[in-house]
Motif scaffolding. Structure first.
Motif, PDB file in Angstrom:
ATOM      1  N   THR A 298     -46.556  17.635 -30.360  1.00  0.00           N
ATOM      2  CA  THR A 298     -46.566  18.873 -29.556  1.00  0.00           C
ATOM      3  C   THR A 298     -45.346  19.753 -29.840  1.00  0.00           C
ATOM      4  O   THR A 298     -45.249  20.860 -29.332  1.00  0.00           O
ATOM      5  CB  THR A 298     -46.561  18.508 -28.058  1.00  0.00           C
ATOM      6  OG1 THR A 298     -45.484  17.568 -27.847  1.00  0.00           O
ATOM      7  CG2 THR A 298     -47.851  17.878 -27.622  1.00  0.00           C
ATOM      8  N   TYR A 373     -46.586  10.795 -30.462  1.00  0.00           N
ATOM      9  CA  TYR A 373     -46.111  11.566 -29.308  1.00  0.00           C
ATOM     10  C   TYR A 373     -45.180  10.706 -28.452  1.00  0.00           C
ATOM     11  O   TYR A 373     -45.364   9.492 -28.329  1.00  0.00           O
ATOM     12  CB  TYR A 373     -47.302  12.032 -28.459  1.00  0.00           C
ATOM     13  CG  TYR A 373     -46.879  12.702 -27.165  1.00  0.00           C
ATOM     14  CD1 TYR A 373     -46.399  14.007 -27.158  1.00  0.00           C
ATOM     15  CD2 TYR A 373     -46.912  12.003 -25.958  1.00  0.00           C
ATOM     16  CE1 TYR A 373     -45.970  14.611 -25.983  1.00  0.00           C
ATOM     17  CE2 TYR A 373     -46.490  12.598 -24.766  1.00  0.00           C
ATOM     18  CZ  TYR A 373     -46.012  13.909 -24.792  1.00  0.00           C
ATOM     19  OH  TYR A 373     -45.580  14.497 -23.629  1.00  0.00           O
ATOM     20  N   ASP A 375     -42.568  11.691 -24.713  1.00  0.00           N
ATOM     21  CA  ASP A 375     -42.155  12.812 -23.860  1.00  0.00           C
ATOM     22  C   ASP A 375     -40.643  13.032 -23.941  1.00  0.00           C
ATOM     23  O   ASP A 375     -39.937  12.335 -24.681  1.00  0.00           O
ATOM     24  CB  ASP A 375     -42.630  12.608 -22.410  1.00  0.00           C
ATOM     25  CG  ASP A 375     -42.027  11.360 -21.765  1.00  0.00           C
ATOM     26  OD1 ASP A 375     -40.961  10.900 -22.229  1.00  0.00           O
ATOM     27  OD2 ASP A 375     -42.614  10.852 -20.788  1.00  0.00           O
ATOM     28  N   ASN A 380     -43.664   7.303 -22.478  1.00  0.00           N
ATOM     29  CA  ASN A 380     -45.092   7.598 -22.680  1.00  0.00           C
ATOM     30  C   ASN A 380     -45.425   7.789 -24.156  1.00  0.00           C
ATOM     31  O   ASN A 380     -46.033   8.775 -24.556  1.00  0.00           O
ATOM     32  CB  ASN A 380     -45.499   8.850 -21.883  1.00  0.00           C
ATOM     33  CG  ASN A 380     -45.576   8.529 -20.403  1.00  0.00           C
ATOM     34  OD1 ASN A 380     -46.070   7.470 -20.020  1.00  0.00           O
ATOM     35  ND2 ASN A 380     -45.054   9.419 -19.579  1.00  0.00           N
ATOM     36  N   LYS A 414     -51.395   7.420 -19.998  1.00  0.00           N
ATOM     37  CA  LYS A 414     -50.213   7.852 -20.765  1.00  0.00           C
ATOM     38  C   LYS A 414     -50.440   9.198 -21.460  1.00  0.00           C
ATOM     39  O   LYS A 414     -49.497   9.909 -21.780  1.00  0.00           O
ATOM     40  CB  LYS A 414     -49.895   6.812 -21.867  1.00  0.00           C
ATOM     41  CG  LYS A 414     -48.914   5.755 -21.454  1.00  0.00           C
ATOM     42  CD  LYS A 414     -48.174   5.128 -22.618  1.00  0.00           C
ATOM     43  CE  LYS A 414     -49.034   4.527 -23.692  1.00  0.00           C
ATOM     44  NZ  LYS A 414     -48.245   3.707 -24.654  1.00  0.00           N
ATOM     45  N   GLN A 416     -51.959  11.898 -20.441  1.00  0.00           N
ATOM     46  CA  GLN A 416     -52.130  13.115 -19.640  1.00  0.00           C
ATOM     47  C   GLN A 416     -51.097  14.190 -19.998  1.00  0.00           C
ATOM     48  O   GLN A 416     -51.420  15.365 -20.184  1.00  0.00           O
ATOM     49  CB  GLN A 416     -52.098  12.784 -18.129  1.00  0.00           C
ATOM     50  CG  GLN A 416     -53.270  11.917 -17.659  1.00  0.00           C
ATOM     51  CD  GLN A 416     -54.606  12.332 -18.253  1.00  0.00           C
ATOM     52  OE1 GLN A 416     -55.044  13.464 -18.053  1.00  0.00           O
ATOM     53  NE2 GLN A 416     -55.232  11.448 -19.012  1.00  0.00           N
ATOM     54  N   GLY A 417     -49.831  13.755 -20.118  1.00  0.00           N
ATOM     55  CA  GLY A 417     -48.766  14.717 -20.459  1.00  0.00           C
ATOM     56  C   GLY A 417     -48.998  15.338 -21.824  1.00  0.00           C
ATOM     57  O   GLY A 417     -48.819  16.551 -22.027  1.00  0.00           O
ATOM     58  N   GLN A 420     -51.800  17.951 -21.612  1.00  0.00           N
ATOM     59  CA  GLN A 420     -51.323  19.188 -20.961  1.00  0.00           C
ATOM     60  C   GLN A 420     -50.516  20.032 -21.945  1.00  0.00           C
ATOM     61  O   GLN A 420     -50.652  21.243 -22.014  1.00  0.00           O
ATOM     62  CB  GLN A 420     -50.458  18.839 -19.751  1.00  0.00           C
ATOM     63  CG  GLN A 420     -51.277  18.486 -18.512  1.00  0.00           C
ATOM     64  CD  GLN A 420     -50.422  17.792 -17.456  1.00  0.00           C
ATOM     65  OE1 GLN A 420     -49.196  17.788 -17.532  1.00  0.00           O
ATOM     66  NE2 GLN A 420     -51.061  17.191 -16.463  1.00  0.00           N
ATOM     67  N   LYS A 421     -49.658  19.354 -22.721  1.00  0.00           N
ATOM     68  CA  LYS A 421     -48.808  20.090 -23.664  1.00  0.00           C
ATOM     69  C   LYS A 421     -49.599  20.674 -24.823  1.00  0.00           C
ATOM     70  O   LYS A 421     -49.254  21.719 -25.359  1.00  0.00           O
ATOM     71  CB  LYS A 421     -47.710  19.172 -24.215  1.00  0.00           C
ATOM     72  CG  LYS A 421     -46.547  19.011 -23.279  1.00  0.00           C
ATOM     73  CD  LYS A 421     -45.350  18.447 -24.008  1.00  0.00           C
ATOM     74  CE  LYS A 421     -44.134  18.410 -23.123  1.00  0.00           C
ATOM     75  NZ  LYS A 421     -43.048  17.641 -23.722  1.00  0.00           N
TER      76      LYS A 421
END
Length: 455
Positions: A298, A373, A375, A380, A414, A416-417, A420-421
């Motif tokens: 991301t 990925y 965070d 995550n 895990k 979800q973030g 969203q990004k």
């Protein structure tokens, strides 16, 4: 492994260019690929048995006069030019271009970037000669090199004399997983576990696969043969890198050793070594192509959230187990190194399974972007995120040695973030557990676009 695997497109193109010289006249091909990746073998396959006359010159880091003597000898015997006594490399190139006015000729200069060490002025001289002979000489000039950044600079750098003189640019990559599997099947060595071991020990480099096929016939336990006094693997990391790194090789080796031990951020590497390494990391990445910069999928290219890894699986293994045990190597205590591998290889190869799976997904040609990925807190973590923007599909995968350890619900939570990004509307998402247990299944049919194809 004397059979020749893959490279069909390159072979066909090289042969086609050399057989069409009477019509096309001067053609310049650039071929780049790391040492041991099989460039010379490819050229040999293309021209050795063919009807095209070809000459091969290796630019070793000698004085110009000794190279001139060596090359003149080749020319005298191959082209029956008994009275040819050149004074410089320029004379040699001019003679060959003159010769090619009447006879089609393929000329290969290997480790071409090292001309810089022999006589840097030769690049300008070659440019002048090429520009004046290109339309009249029937020559296929192939400039081959193992230092990617140097070769790109020579032919694409804006102030360089040979800027855009190339007609085609080949980048020779290690063999992809399906070809490694083919080699193994041809030698009755294939299993999912073995493929992972051979991936760690070769990274798809043909020369190493050749060594492994020999070793696998000699010993039940591949590590018995790989870690022994007669094994070429022991010194291979040094052979491959020392010459390129030059006088600063110790610093570079220390940095790679630190990364292999799990210090993957610049901060961690600097703390581990007690010195600043910014410039060296840039060189390892841009000039030598030995390390990769990994960012969350991301992130923007400019993001400072970077983790470094050694790009080549073999070098990663070599620094982790062989270079890390330099003293044991000096004492020829190979049993000690094998015990170290026995203790740590399962955990180590678990993370390498991730790079093998990425290579399998890259080879499937289904995705435009593949990465991982984590965070902002470094948590995550997701092993593999592959995105196909054409068919609007995201594949999210967790890699485990054993499939029973995969928990789909946990992976969904895990992710979800990440989702969203990514801000990708109307994309389908599929979640997968990739393991040694379903490796053959996935290679036969990589997870496609339908959600949950291999759950």
């Amino acid at each position: 492994m004397h059979k020749f695997y893959n490279r069909e497109n390159e072979l066909l193109t090289l042969k086609r260019v050399s057989s069409n010289l009477e019509h096309s006249k001067g053609q310049l091909s650039v071929m780049v690929g790391r040492r041991r990746v099989g460039k010379t073998r490819l050229l040999n396959e293309a021209f050795a048995a063919g009807s095209h006359r070809y000459l091969y010159f290796f630019i070793s880091r000698k004085t110009e006069s000794s190279l001139v003597d060596e090359f003149a000898q080749v020319i005298r015997s191959e082209l029956s030019a008994k009275f040819f006594h050149p004074q410089s490399l320029r004379d040699i190139i001019e003679f060959l271009l003159e010769y090619a006015k009447t006879q089609p000729l393929t000329v290969i200069f290997d480790e071409f970037q090292d001309i810089d060490k022999v006589n840097a002025a030769l690049f300008s001289e070659l440019q002048n000669l090429w520009d004046s002979y290109k339309t009249s000489a029937m020559m296929h000039l192939i400039c081959c090199g193992s230092l990617f950044s140097m070769m790109v600079k020579i032919f694409k750098g804006k102030d360089e004399p040979l800027l855009n003189r190339d007609d085609r640019f080949f980048r020779i990559q290690p063999l992809q997983p399906s070809y490694i599997a083919d080699v193994m099947k041809d030698h009755q060595q294939f299993s999912a576990e073995n493929l992972l071991i051979w991936w760690c020990l070769s990274g798809g480099i043909p020369k190493y696969l050749e060594w492994l096929t020999v070793f696998s016939q000699e010993s039940e336990d591949i590590f018995e043969a790989v870690i022994s006094e007669f094994s070429p693997f022991i010194k291979e990391g040094t052979h491959r890198l020392v010459e390129d790194f030059g006088t600063e090789h110790r610093v570079y080796f220390d940095i790679l050793g630190a990364i292999a031990k799990g210090n993957t951020s610049r901060n961690k590497i600097e703390n581990y070594l007690g010195m600043g390494v910014g410039l060296h990391l840039e060189h390892l990445d841009n000039n030598f192509n030995v390390i990769s910069k990994n960012r969350p999928i991301t992130s923007k290219e400019t993001s400072r959230d970077v983790r470094y890894s050694i790009a080549d699986p073999f070098l990663k293994f070599w620094f982790r187990f062989i270079h890390a045990n330099k003293s044991a190597v000096e004492m020829e205590n190979y049993t000690y190194i094998r015990r170290h591998i026995q203790r740590d290889f399962e955990v180590y190869s678990g993370s390498e399974l991730e790079s093998l799976y990425r290579a399998i997904l890259i080879e499937s040609k289904q995705f435009g972007r593949i990465g991982g990925y984590w965070d902002a807190k470094g948590q995550n973590e997701i092993d593999v995120v592959a995105i196909n923007d054409l068919d609007k599909h995201i594949l999210i995968a967790e890699v485990k040695r054993q499939h029973k350890k995969y928990n789909q619900q946990k992976l969904i939570e895990k992710s979800q973030g990440l989702l969203q990004k990514l801000k990708l509307k109307d994309y389908t998402v599929s979640y997968h557990g990739l393991s040694l247990d379903n490796l053959q299944e996935v290679m036969a049919a990589p997870p496609g676009l339908e959600p949950g194809s291999i759950a």
